[in-house]
Design a protein around this motif. Structure first.
Motif, PDB file in Angstrom:
ATOM      1  N   GLN A 108       3.718   0.735 -15.038  1.00  0.00           N
ATOM      2  CA  GLN A 108       4.435   0.803 -13.774  1.00  0.00           C
ATOM      3  C   GLN A 108       5.926   0.678 -14.039  1.00  0.00           C
ATOM      4  O   GLN A 108       6.340  -0.055 -14.949  1.00  0.00           O
ATOM      5  CB  GLN A 108       4.003  -0.329 -12.845  1.00  0.00           C
TER       6      GLN A 108
ATOM      7  N   ASN B 231       7.459  -2.363 -15.690  1.00  0.00           N
ATOM      8  CA  ASN B 231       7.095  -3.576 -14.962  1.00  0.00           C
ATOM      9  C   ASN B 231       5.594  -3.812 -15.061  1.00  0.00           C
ATOM     10  O   ASN B 231       4.918  -3.977 -14.066  1.00  0.00           O
ATOM     11  CB  ASN B 231       7.524  -3.439 -13.495  1.00  0.00           C
TER      12      ASN B 231
ATOM     13  N   ILE C 140       7.827  -2.313  -3.490  1.00  0.00           N
ATOM     14  CA  ILE C 140       7.527  -3.721  -3.786  1.00  0.00           C
ATOM     15  C   ILE C 140       8.030  -4.596  -2.641  1.00  0.00           C
ATOM     16  O   ILE C 140       9.210  -4.754  -2.420  1.00  0.00           O
ATOM     17  CB  ILE C 140       8.173  -4.158  -5.108  1.00  0.00           C
TER      18      ILE C 140
ATOM     19  N   GLU D 260      -1.390  14.453   3.424  1.00  0.00           N
ATOM     20  CA  GLU D 260      -0.530  14.503   2.245  1.00  0.00           C
ATOM     21  C   GLU D 260       0.321  13.225   2.144  1.00  0.00           C
ATOM     22  O   GLU D 260       0.828  12.711   3.131  1.00  0.00           O
ATOM     23  CB  GLU D 260       0.392  15.730   2.316  1.00  0.00           C
TER      24      GLU D 260
ATOM     25  N   PHE E 266      -1.034   8.064  -3.908  1.00  0.00           N
ATOM     26  CA  PHE E 266      -1.240   8.871  -5.090  1.00  0.00           C
ATOM     27  C   PHE E 266      -0.835  10.324  -4.878  1.00  0.00           C
ATOM     28  O   PHE E 266      -1.017  10.878  -3.796  1.00  0.00           O
ATOM     29  CB  PHE E 266      -2.717   8.828  -5.507  1.00  0.00           C
ATOM     30  N   GLY E 267      -0.330  10.916  -5.948  1.00  0.00           N
ATOM     31  CA  GLY E 267      -0.106  12.340  -5.972  1.00  0.00           C
ATOM     32  C   GLY E 267      -1.393  13.072  -6.324  1.00  0.00           C
ATOM     33  O   GLY E 267      -2.419  12.434  -6.584  1.00  0.00           O
TER      34      GLY E 267
ATOM     35  N   LEU F 105       4.696  -8.303   1.489  1.00  0.00           N
ATOM     36  CA  LEU F 105       3.489  -7.971   2.242  1.00  0.00           C
ATOM     37  C   LEU F 105       2.589  -7.014   1.467  1.00  0.00           C
ATOM     38  O   LEU F 105       1.440  -6.835   1.790  1.00  0.00           O
ATOM     39  CB  LEU F 105       3.865  -7.367   3.593  1.00  0.00           C
ATOM     40  N   GLY F 106       3.143  -6.385   0.469  1.00  0.00           N
ATOM     41  CA  GLY F 106       2.302  -5.556  -0.381  1.00  0.00           C
ATOM     42  C   GLY F 106       1.904  -4.236   0.232  1.00  0.00           C
ATOM     43  O   GLY F 106       0.779  -4.063   0.687  1.00  0.00           O
ATOM     44  N   GLU F 107       2.811  -3.289   0.253  1.00  0.00           N
ATOM     45  CA  GLU F 107       2.476  -1.966   0.726  1.00  0.00           C
ATOM     46  C   GLU F 107       1.600  -1.287  -0.305  1.00  0.00           C
ATOM     47  O   GLU F 107       1.736  -1.511  -1.490  1.00  0.00           O
ATOM     48  CB  GLU F 107       3.755  -1.163   0.949  1.00  0.00           C
ATOM     49  N   THR F 108       0.722  -0.435   0.155  1.00  0.00           N
ATOM     50  CA  THR F 108      -0.242   0.171  -0.736  1.00  0.00           C
ATOM     51  C   THR F 108       0.397   1.267  -1.575  1.00  0.00           C
ATOM     52  O   THR F 108       1.532   1.660  -1.377  1.00  0.00           O
ATOM     53  CB  THR F 108      -1.406   0.739   0.057  1.00  0.00           C
ATOM     54  N   GLN F 109      -0.350   1.733  -2.529  1.00  0.00           N
ATOM     55  CA  GLN F 109       0.104   2.806  -3.398  1.00  0.00           C
ATOM     56  C   GLN F 109      -0.397   4.146  -2.881  1.00  0.00           C
ATOM     57  O   GLN F 109      -1.537   4.268  -2.461  1.00  0.00           O
ATOM     58  CB  GLN F 109      -0.415   2.581  -4.816  1.00  0.00           C
TER      59      GLN F 109
END
Lengths: 111, 114
Positions: free
Chosen positions: B48, B55, B96, B1, B105-106, B99-103
């Motif tokens: 976004q 954004n 944001i 989750e 999803f719900g 290093l760009g953390e990932t997304q």
């Protein structure tokens, strides 16, 4: 310029076999290439991701191969299991937000 | 989750109506993105929100609008619903950073427009 093309549309693999899914992109500004796994009724879940400074990344049974000159990347699932049966999406983005997704590959792994 | 929650899980509306979908971001995330996933297709980026402001926006008409609240939860509003709006609507939260953390999803809200 914004498209990510994914193939095949569907894939049937026997348990223990290797599943290979391919993606191609056009926008050379993309710098982040994730693969997502989605089960029916669920949201996509990140499987593995790669940046263009490496040609391969492995996590467990999952490997991304990346060919920057050809603008292609692929997902290899080793020792495929029935529990891997799902839809897989490649994606690409710049700065890891605003993901551009491929059209998906439905993988079925039979015992 | 992932810790990203969405409500409701399912919704049925008729053409011309308005709908509001809700998303609660994962703790520590300050950015939320919304995607539309038609049946058998990959998710399409809608827009976004970062620090309560839009954004970035994908190729969706102005009748798709959103809000982000100080607690980083978010709403997607769709006015004048059309039959083609029937889809799974996904929100994804991220932070944001350079290093760009990932997304993450719900589970999505499945909207059916009749």
């Amino acid at each position: 310029q914004q498209q990510v093309k994914q193939s095949p549309q569907s894939l049937i693999v026997q348990k223990g076999g290797i599943s290979i899914i391919n993606c191609a992109y056009e926008n050379t500004a993309f710098d982040y290439f994730p693969w997502y796994q989605q089960f029916p009724g669920k949201g996509p879940a990140l499987l593995i991701a790669i940046r263009p400074d490496v040609s391969e990344k492995k996590e467990g049974r999952f490997t991304i191969s990346f060919n920057k000159s050809a603008k292609q990347f692929s997902l290899h699932i080793m020792d495929s299991q029935p529990g891997d049966s799902a839809t897989y999406f490649c994606a690409a983005s710049r700065d890891t937000d605003k993901l551009i997704f491929g059209t998906g590959t439905r993988l079925q792994v039979f015992p | 989750e992932t810790g990203v929650t969405q409500s409701p899980t399912h919704l049925i509306k008729t053409r011309g109506q308005q709908v509001t979908l809700r998303c609660s971001s994962q703790s520590g995330h300050n950015t939320v993105s919304w995607y539309q996933q038609a049946l058998g297709q990959g998710p399409q980026f809608i827009f976004q929100y970062y620090r309560e402001e839009e954004n970035g926006r994908g190729n969706f008409p102005p009748r798709f609008s959103g809000l982000q609240f100080p607690n980083y939860s978010s709403e997607l509003n769709v006015n004048a619903l059309e039959l083609d709006d029937s889809a799974l609507y996904l929100c994804a939260s991220s932070h944001i950073t350079r290093l760009g953390e990932t997304q993450y999803f719900g589970p999505g809200t499945r909207l059916l427009v009749l």
